[in-house]
Design an enzyme around this catalytic site. Structure first.
Site, short mmCIF file in Angstrom:
data_model
loop_
_atom_site.label_atom_id
_atom_site.label_comp_id
_atom_site.label_asym_id
_atom_site.label_seq_id
_atom_site.Cartn_x
_atom_site.Cartn_y
_atom_site.Cartn_z
N ARG A 1 2.27 -4.32 4.08
CA ARG A 1 1.28 -3.47 4.72
C ARG A 1 0.28 -4.35 5.46
NH1 ARG A 1 -2.82 0.79 1.86
NH2 ARG A 1 -3.83 -1.10 1.11
N THR B 1 -4.32 -2.50 10.08
CA THR B 1 -3.84 -1.18 10.55
C THR B 1 -3.38 -0.30 9.40
OG1 THR B 1 -1.56 -1.94 10.77
CG2 THR B 1 -3.01 -2.28 12.68
N ASP C 1 -4.52 -4.67 -6.29
CA ASP C 1 -3.31 -5.00 -5.52
C ASP C 1 -2.17 -5.30 -6.49
OD1 ASP C 1 -1.29 -6.60 -4.10
OD2 ASP C 1 -2.68 -6.42 -2.42
N ASP D 1 -0.21 -8.66 -5.90
CA ASP D 1 -1.01 -9.84 -6.26
C ASP D 1 -1.10 -9.98 -7.78
OD1 ASP D 1 -1.42 -10.61 -3.68
OD2 ASP D 1 -3.46 -9.81 -3.54
#
Ligand code: PRP
Ligand code: URA
Length: 206
Positions: free
Chosen positions: A101, A105, A197, A200
């Site tokens: 991703r 944007t 995340d 991560d």
């Protein structure tokens, strides 16, 4: 159609995993256990056919799954769901779909796709812990459909209402299975309360 897998064991594991202090090894183990606990719900409508079976005592009949299963993790975080599904579906094949991703944007950018032959009859289960804007899941299903998949379902851990709406508008026939529907997205496209995340935390890249 959204199915929330609200089994107490799933919810307890999810709560532990959301915690910011949950260390990497524990995060991975909890995610794997949740994935396994979700398999019965995700596969409950799979077709079986009747087959013969010889026990040590006599001939009887039983069932086997009719269709080949293709587990499809969206890289990277989808890999965190893979082993838990493999534990209960050891004969499944795996299709990898690499999407990153774009943090500006929020659109998914494809970088790797490797799939086994996908037949119209294959049961394809797309795996990704996070359904945020929905862009990645929509793109993964689009790719799989282009490759011939017609029986697709999507399994995630945490979904945002925005992502569910986007996904259902694009793929109304693809069911979503999730352990939780959270409040929404923050201004950076992260699910809140969420878990941060997922990629991560899984791979220590924060
Ligand atoms: C995360 C997550 C989903 C996607 C969800 O992956 O694992 O794939 O974002 O966001 P969306 O619904 O708005 O598309 P990311 O692209 O950060 O890659 P990673 O798994 O490698 O961390
Ligand atoms: N990707 C993640 O890993 N977490 C989010 O909350 C949103 C996208």
């Amino acid at each position: 159609m959204v199915h929330v897998v609200d089994h107490p064991l799933v919810q307890a594991e999810l709560t532990g995993l959301r915690c910011r202090n949950c260390p990497g090894p524990e995060f991975r183990q909890r995610l794997r256990r949740i994935a396994s606990l979700m398999v019965p719900a995700v596969t409950a409508s799979f077709e079986t056919k009747v087959i013969g079976c010889e026990t040590p005592l006599e001939l009887t009949s039983g069932q086997e799954l009719t269709r080949r299963i293709i587990l499809t993790p969206i890289l990277r975080a989808g890999l965190g769901f893979l082993d838990g599904f493999f534990d209960l579906l050891p004969d499944a094949a795996v299709a990898h779909i690499g999407l990153a991703r774009n943090e500006e944007t929020l659109l998914p950018e494809p970088y790797y796709i490797k799939t086994p032959p996908i037949l119209a009859e294959s049961e394809v289960i797309v795996l990704d812990p996070m359904l945020a804007t929905g862009g990645s899941a929509v793109e993964a299903v689009r790719r799989l459909t282009e490759l011939g998949a017609t029986h697709i379902r999507f399994a995630c851990l945490v979904a945002a209402p925005e992502g569910i709406a986007t996904f259902e508008a694009a793929w109304p026939e693809v069911p979503i299975f999730t352990a939780a529907i959270d409040r929404g997205l923050n201004d950076r496209g992260y699910i809140v309360p969420g878990l941060g995340d997922a990629g991560d935390r899984l791979f220590g890249t924060a």
